[in-house]
Design a protein around this motif. Structure first.
Motif, PDB file in Angstrom:
ATOM      1  N   UNK A   1      -9.572  34.445 109.186  1.00  0.00           N
ATOM      2  CA  UNK A   1      -8.423  33.724 109.722  1.00  0.00           C
ATOM      3  C   UNK A   1      -7.439  33.324 108.627  1.00  0.00           C
ATOM      4  N   UNK A   2      -6.178  33.251 109.021  1.00  0.00           N
ATOM      5  CA  UNK A   2      -5.167  32.635 108.170  1.00  0.00           C
ATOM      6  C   UNK A   2      -4.985  31.196 108.660  1.00  0.00           C
ATOM      7  N   UNK A   3      -4.852  30.258 107.749  1.00  0.00           N
ATOM      8  CA  UNK A   3      -4.815  28.838 108.112  1.00  0.00           C
ATOM      9  C   UNK A   3      -3.516  28.218 107.624  1.00  0.00           C
ATOM     10  N   UNK A   4      -2.814  27.562 108.556  1.00  0.00           N
ATOM     11  CA  UNK A   4      -1.548  26.896 108.264  1.00  0.00           C
ATOM     12  C   UNK A   4      -1.774  25.390 108.304  1.00  0.00           C
TER      13      UNK A   4
ATOM     14  N   UNK B   1       1.793  30.419 104.197  1.00  0.00           N
ATOM     15  CA  UNK B   1       2.787  29.790 103.327  1.00  0.00           C
ATOM     16  C   UNK B   1       4.145  29.776 104.013  1.00  0.00           C
ATOM     17  N   UNK B   2       4.763  28.586 104.052  1.00  0.00           N
ATOM     18  CA  UNK B   2       6.132  28.460 104.528  1.00  0.00           C
ATOM     19  C   UNK B   2       7.108  28.450 103.364  1.00  0.00           C
ATOM     20  N   UNK B   3       8.349  28.816 103.623  1.00  0.00           N
ATOM     21  CA  UNK B   3       9.338  28.905 102.547  1.00  0.00           C
ATOM     22  C   UNK B   3       9.693  27.545 101.973  1.00  0.00           C
ATOM     23  N   UNK B   4       9.480  26.476 102.746  1.00  0.00           N
ATOM     24  CA  UNK B   4       9.888  25.142 102.286  1.00  0.00           C
ATOM     25  C   UNK B   4       8.731  24.317 101.739  1.00  0.00           C
ATOM     26  N   UNK B   5       7.598  24.938 101.445  1.00  0.00           N
ATOM     27  CA  UNK B   5       6.454  24.197 100.931  1.00  0.00           C
ATOM     28  C   UNK B   5       6.791  23.553  99.581  1.00  0.00           C
TER      29      UNK B   5
ATOM     30  N   UNK C   1       3.678  21.803  94.604  1.00  0.00           N
ATOM     31  CA  UNK C   1       2.240  21.534  94.491  1.00  0.00           C
ATOM     32  C   UNK C   1       1.439  22.348  95.507  1.00  0.00           C
ATOM     33  N   UNK C   2       1.922  22.382  96.764  1.00  0.00           N
ATOM     34  CA  UNK C   2       1.189  23.110  97.793  1.00  0.00           C
ATOM     35  C   UNK C   2       1.246  24.613  97.556  1.00  0.00           C
ATOM     36  N   UNK C   3       2.358  25.127  97.048  1.00  0.00           N
ATOM     37  CA  UNK C   3       2.439  26.557  96.750  1.00  0.00           C
ATOM     38  C   UNK C   3       1.411  26.950  95.689  1.00  0.00           C
ATOM     39  N   UNK C   4       1.273  26.128  94.694  1.00  0.00           N
ATOM     40  CA  UNK C   4       0.270  26.409  93.663  1.00  0.00           C
ATOM     41  C   UNK C   4      -1.130  26.403  94.276  1.00  0.00           C
ATOM     42  N   UNK C   5      -1.405  25.396  95.136  1.00  0.00           N
ATOM     43  CA  UNK C   5      -2.723  25.307  95.772  1.00  0.00           C
ATOM     44  C   UNK C   5      -2.980  26.504  96.681  1.00  0.00           C
ATOM     45  N   UNK C   6      -1.963  26.950  97.401  1.00  0.00           N
ATOM     46  CA  UNK C   6      -2.122  28.133  98.257  1.00  0.00           C
ATOM     47  C   UNK C   6      -2.424  29.372  97.416  1.00  0.00           C
ATOM     48  N   UNK C   7      -1.786  29.472  96.282  1.00  0.00           N
ATOM     49  CA  UNK C   7      -2.070  30.595  95.403  1.00  0.00           C
ATOM     50  C   UNK C   7      -3.513  30.608  94.938  1.00  0.00           C
ATOM     51  N   UNK C   8      -4.052  29.436  94.637  1.00  0.00           N
ATOM     52  CA  UNK C   8      -5.462  29.332  94.236  1.00  0.00           C
ATOM     53  C   UNK C   8      -6.365  29.804  95.381  1.00  0.00           C
ATOM     54  N   UNK C   9      -6.070  29.362  96.609  1.00  0.00           N
ATOM     55  CA  UNK C   9      -6.885  29.775  97.759  1.00  0.00           C
ATOM     56  C   UNK C   9      -6.779  31.282  98.002  1.00  0.00           C
TER      57      UNK C   9
ATOM     58  N   UNK D   1       4.992  32.767 106.517  1.00  0.00           N
ATOM     59  CA  UNK D   1       5.465  32.506 107.883  1.00  0.00           C
ATOM     60  C   UNK D   1       6.924  32.104 107.846  1.00  0.00           C
ATOM     61  N   UNK D   2       7.755  32.927 108.432  1.00  0.00           N
ATOM     62  CA  UNK D   2       9.195  32.704 108.440  1.00  0.00           C
ATOM     63  C   UNK D   2       9.600  32.369 109.869  1.00  0.00           C
TER      64      UNK D   2
END
Length: 359
Positions: free
Chosen positions: A57-60, A83-87, A90-98, A109-110
């Protein structure tokens, strides 16, 4: 492993997750669900850990506070970050780690209703995502989310917006591109009771108008695209049963007695209808549970169960429709006929045994 052909956006509640847990091993690899998680609890994480093999699954977590507890890598289950464009940075970095911890990819997600800044600004925002998450376009599945599309006017408005975004998307080497929309009315509580009510699937019709662009299909399952649209106080026995191009909504107050009796009557209406699948209970886990109730082999269940069984049937039906080889069995170019009313937000669908379609 087969590439997914269907990307449903599902609320990360127990009902929707139970439907995913009961997918068979053939169907699971063909789905790439996107889960909108609006609260973190042990039940959600436990059900994510019980998903069948082959289903990633992808999780938002956009709706959650930007705190350490919402960092997906801490959940300890395989998943893909959305990942949303307006994240935030900090959250973008965390998403990259995941992303790197599990599948080495992400879903971008656009949303057509929110991300409307123009092609150049959208490119700048996407490049920020790739830079901070340390990803490249080839590691990202693009999900173009058209949101709420529940009447002919919505389809007419959404199509050019989606086409503009897909034209922009061609500038980049995305791993895949999917268009999703939600066609369920914002509330079913206003619909008539004690009779099946037919509601057109305008999300399916929108995708039918885009088949020339060869994009993947997504929807919002049997839920509305608007958050918290359905009234939590409406506990009438309810099923949302998917058929070609429509849902049959059944809300039952009949007999006014015990819930078990009312729900058994509702389920008998489904299994005796022309749209009951030829394979019956073998069609999906949800259909199996509906047939058990029709035969009074089990209790009525709860709103969570009704959602789970409706979702289970919906996933199986959409996968079957997408697997049909003949293009004429897919939704063709859509246009409203002169006798097609615009249903709008309140929902004025066709009732009873009518099967007339828009267009």
């Amino acid at each position: 492993m087969a590439e997914p052909v269907y990307r449903p956006i599902l609320v990360g509640r127990r009902g929707e997750l139970e439907a995913l847990v009961h997918l068979d091993e053939t169907s699971a690899p063909l789905l790439a669900p996107v889960l909108d998680v609006r609260a973190i609890d042990a039940c959600t994480v436990d059900l994510l850990g019980r998903l069948p093999s082959g289903l990633l699954p992808a999780v938002d977590v956009t709706a959650l506070p930007d705190v350490p507890e919402s960092e997906l890598v801490r959940w300890g289950v395989p998943l893909v970050p959305v990942i949303g464009l307006a994240e935030s940075d900090r959250r973008l970095v965390a998403h990259g780690v995941a992303a790197r911890a599990y599948a080495r990819r992400a879903v971008v997600r656009l949303r057509t209703g929110q991300d409307r800044a123009g092609a150049d600004a959208t490119t700048t925002a996407a490049e920020r995502v790739w830079r901070l998450a340390r990803l490249v376009p080839e590691q990202c599945d693009l999900l173009v989310d058209a949101g709420d599309v529940c009447c002919p006017a919505d389809v007419r408005i959404a199509e050019p917006r989606v086409r503009r975004l897909l034209e922009w998307a061609r500038r980049h080497a995305w791993r895949s591109v999917t268009v999703a929309a939600g066609g369920m009315p914002p509330t079913v509580a206003r619909l008539p009771v004690d009779e099946p009510v037919r509601v057109d699937r305008y999300d399916w019709q929108l995708w039918g108008r885009l088949t020339d662009l060869d994009v993947g299909y997504g929807d919002y399952g049997v839920s509305c695209a608007l958050p918290d649209a359905d009234s939590p106080g409406d506990r009438l026995p309810t099923l949302r049963y998917t058929v070609d191009g429509a849902w049959w909504i059944l809300r039952w107050s009949r007999r006014g007695g015990r819930g078990d009796e009312r729900f058994a009557d509702l389920c008998r209406t489904v299994v005796s209808a022309p749209y009951w699948p030829p394979t019956g209970a073998a069609f999906s886990w949800g259909d199996h549970e509906i047939l058990r109730r029709a035969r009074r082999g089990a209790g009525a269940g709860s709103p969570t169960n009704w959602t789970a069984w409706s979702t289970s049937h919906h996933l199986a039906h959409v996968l079957g429709a997408l697997s049909r080889p003949a293009r004429d069995e897919r939704p063709g170019p859509w246009r409203a006929g002169h006798d097609t009313p615009e249903r709008g937000r309140s929902g004025r669908p066709q009732r009873g045994g009518e099967t007339r379609r828009a267009g």
